[in-house]
Scaffold this motif. Structure first.
Motif, short mmCIF file in Angstrom:
data_model
loop_
_atom_site.label_atom_id
_atom_site.label_comp_id
_atom_site.label_asym_id
_atom_site.label_seq_id
_atom_site.Cartn_x
_atom_site.Cartn_y
_atom_site.Cartn_z
N LYS A 22 31.76 -10.49 86.61
CA LYS A 22 30.35 -9.94 87.11
C LYS A 22 30.16 -8.80 85.55
O LYS A 22 29.67 -8.30 85.67
CB LYS A 22 30.19 -8.86 88.79
CG LYS A 22 30.33 -9.43 89.13
CD LYS A 22 30.07 -8.26 90.33
CE LYS A 22 30.15 -8.76 91.59
NZ LYS A 22 29.32 -8.27 92.47
N SER A 23 31.22 -9.09 84.42
CA SER A 23 31.45 -8.71 83.24
C SER A 23 31.18 -9.12 82.24
O SER A 23 32.18 -9.71 81.89
CB SER A 23 32.14 -6.76 83.49
OG SER A 23 31.90 -6.35 84.74
N LEU A 24 30.95 -8.55 81.32
CA LEU A 24 30.98 -8.87 79.78
C LEU A 24 31.32 -8.47 78.02
O LEU A 24 30.46 -7.45 78.82
CB LEU A 24 29.78 -9.77 79.78
CG LEU A 24 29.39 -9.99 78.33
CD1 LEU A 24 30.43 -11.33 77.89
CD2 LEU A 24 27.49 -10.90 77.95
N GLN A 36 29.27 -19.32 85.77
CA GLN A 36 28.71 -17.77 86.81
C GLN A 36 28.62 -18.44 88.38
O GLN A 36 28.10 -19.01 88.42
CB GLN A 36 27.42 -17.10 86.54
CG GLN A 36 27.95 -16.62 85.52
CD GLN A 36 26.32 -15.53 84.72
OE1 GLN A 36 25.62 -15.72 83.68
NE2 GLN A 36 26.20 -14.44 85.88
N ILE A 63 25.79 -10.87 86.08
CA ILE A 63 26.02 -10.02 84.79
C ILE A 63 25.98 -8.82 85.47
O ILE A 63 24.46 -8.36 85.56
CB ILE A 63 25.86 -10.58 83.68
CG1 ILE A 63 27.15 -11.99 83.08
CG2 ILE A 63 26.96 -9.10 82.68
CD1 ILE A 63 28.16 -12.02 83.23
N ILE A 69 27.57 -5.14 80.79
CA ILE A 69 28.02 -5.43 79.26
C ILE A 69 28.23 -4.83 78.81
O ILE A 69 27.46 -3.82 78.67
CB ILE A 69 26.51 -5.96 78.81
CG1 ILE A 69 26.03 -7.26 79.82
CG2 ILE A 69 26.59 -6.60 77.24
CD1 ILE A 69 24.27 -7.52 79.56
N PHE A 117 23.72 -16.18 79.97
CA PHE A 117 24.76 -15.17 80.53
C PHE A 117 23.30 -14.76 81.43
O PHE A 117 22.46 -15.02 81.42
CB PHE A 117 25.00 -14.23 80.34
CG PHE A 117 25.99 -14.83 80.42
CD1 PHE A 117 27.08 -15.00 80.37
CD2 PHE A 117 26.97 -15.26 78.20
CE1 PHE A 117 28.11 -15.94 79.53
CE2 PHE A 117 27.83 -15.37 78.11
CZ PHE A 117 28.30 -15.80 78.00
N LEU A 175 21.33 -12.63 84.26
CA LEU A 175 22.04 -10.88 84.44
C LEU A 175 21.58 -10.24 85.37
O LEU A 175 20.41 -10.88 85.97
CB LEU A 175 21.10 -10.11 83.11
CG LEU A 175 21.38 -10.24 81.72
CD1 LEU A 175 21.16 -9.40 80.82
CD2 LEU A 175 23.18 -10.96 81.49
N THR A 185 21.72 -4.60 86.04
CA THR A 185 22.86 -4.52 84.72
C THR A 185 22.87 -3.24 83.45
O THR A 185 21.81 -3.19 82.57
CB THR A 185 22.54 -5.75 83.83
OG1 THR A 185 23.24 -6.88 85.08
CG2 THR A 185 23.76 -5.90 82.86
N TYR A 207 36.37 -10.89 83.53
CA TYR A 207 35.78 -10.79 82.88
C TYR A 207 35.52 -11.78 82.00
O TYR A 207 36.83 -11.99 81.71
CB TYR A 207 36.16 -9.23 82.42
CG TYR A 207 36.30 -8.57 81.63
CD1 TYR A 207 37.06 -9.21 80.38
CD2 TYR A 207 37.69 -8.26 82.33
CE1 TYR A 207 38.34 -8.60 79.28
CE2 TYR A 207 39.27 -7.52 81.96
CZ TYR A 207 39.34 -8.39 80.25
OH TYR A 207 40.35 -8.26 80.13
#
Length: 379
Positions: free
Chosen positions: A3-5, A51, A55, A58, A84, A86, A90, A260
């Motif tokens: 769930k993260s970038l 995905q 996300i 970030i 992506f 979001l 987010t 991630y």
């Protein structure tokens, strides 16, 4: 669960003496080419690793992301939601050096979707700033906060460092006092670690670096825990403190041992059970992207045993600790089954506590965290 970038911007207008992150002096670098390559990597990554969830966090780190021009940074930021998906809520953080962004840049950052800033204050002592080769003045921290708030960004964190060369307890107390007086929601405070390939490492080898004694550094940490607690900052991780439960959700991604995406030169990622590291040198990173490849220098599948080890030594960094139920659900066995005798031994030493739901470090364990973590790597 991905769930993260993380997006890495490796350029700095000045190189700090302690920094071992992948970074390059900004002048004469192919910055436009790099931004385009990072955008292309986003496209390739999103296609290769689709995905399954929105996300939710970030983080744009560096280097100094705000060393980019507004046009360059805007292009990089706008590429993220283009590649992506979001969540509506987010958490989107950008690292900022004090004095590195003006009113217009902050307004652009806000408009792009950023809602949180991590400001690299490090210390409020001008002599210490000079020793670590920071290029800002203490007053610029407050000015940066004001500009950010004027632009509508009020979820603000600052980074601090202790155990700096020649730093006294009085200097540390003064820095903490000035930090706590600011309208911020979060503090990350780390002790100085001397890493290879840094100026401080070279100075240490030459015998020209005078560091505080370990006992003083421990006193600085203990004082910080008490002082920040009194100022309304709750410790939710060994080095991180939040007011009103405003924890860094992105950092919790790492400590919760979740996967991630990682974009940029030298960036790390954890996707589909494999930890990857991108090429760090710009020519190699740019060449890989130009050849229509993902820019991986190495790919390391994480075994189930390694996953369990990481679950423990990263999770124990959190003050809440490691969830017994989450561990058992993930790995189909209890913590005691995975690490027989270790929890009992560490509890007997006064380093761990245990409830029906969590295992966590004691106050003594906080000071000896690395010794605790090593116990879960011994086998």
């Amino acid at each position: 669960m991905r769930k993260s970038l993380y997006v890495h911007v490796p350029f700095c207008e000045q190189i700090c003496h302690y920094c071992d992150f992948n970074k390059f002096f900004l002048k004469n670098q192919p910055v436009d080419e790099y931004v385009e390559a990072a955008v292309e990597e986003m496209k390739k990554t999103a296609a290769a690793f689709p995905q399954h969830e929105f996300i939710e966090t970030i983080y744009i780190g560096g280097g100094t992301p705000t060393s980019l021009s507004s046009t360059q940074l805007k292009h990089l930021l706008e590429a993220i939601p283009n590649n992506f998906t979001l969540a509506d809520t987010t958490e989107w953080t950008v690292e900022v050096n004090p004095g590195s962004a003006d009113k217009e840049k902050f307004e652009m950052i806000k408009q792009a979707g950023v809602n949180r800033l991590s400001i690299g204050a490090q210390t409020f002592d001008p002599d210490l700033l000079q020793k670590i080769n920071r290029d800002h003045k203490p007053a610029q921290v407050e000015e940066t906060i004001r500009l950010a708030q004027d632009a509508g960004i009020d979820n603000l964190s600052i980074d601090l460092m202790f155990g700096l060369p020649g730093q006294t307890m009085e200097q540390w107390k003064d820095t903490l006092s000035q930090a706590a007086a600011l309208p911020i929601k979060h503090i990350s405070a780390y002790s100085l670690k001397i890493e290879p390939k840094t100026v401080f490492y070279q100075m240490l080898n030459k015998g020209t670096l005078k560091l505080p004694e370990q006992e003083l550094e421990a006193e600085m940490y203990e004082y910080m825990l008490q002082f920040l607690r009194e100022e309304g900052f709750q410790a939710y991780e060994i080095s991180n403190f939040a007011r009103n439960r405003e924890e860094s959700l992105h950092n919790l991604t790492y400590w919760d041992n979740n996967e991630y995406y990682g974009i940029g030169a030298g960036a790390h990622s954890y996707m589909d059970g494999v930890r990857r590291r991108n090429h760090g040198p710009l020519p190699k990173y740019l060449k890989a992207i130009a050849e229509d490849k993902l820019p991986y220098l190495e790919e390391n599948p994480v075994s189930r045993k390694e996953m369990m080890e990481e679950e423990m030594f990263m999770g124990l960094r959190k003050r809440l600790g490691v969830s017994k139920k989450k561990f058992e659900n993930r790995y189909d066995q209890t913590i005691d089954q995975a690490f027989p005798g270790i929890i009992t031994g560490l509890k007997q030493q006064g380093l761990l506590e245990e409830t029906d739901y969590y295992i966590y470090l004691t106050e003594t364990g906080l000071l000896l965290g690395n010794e605790v973590f090593e116990q879960f790597l011994a086998g």
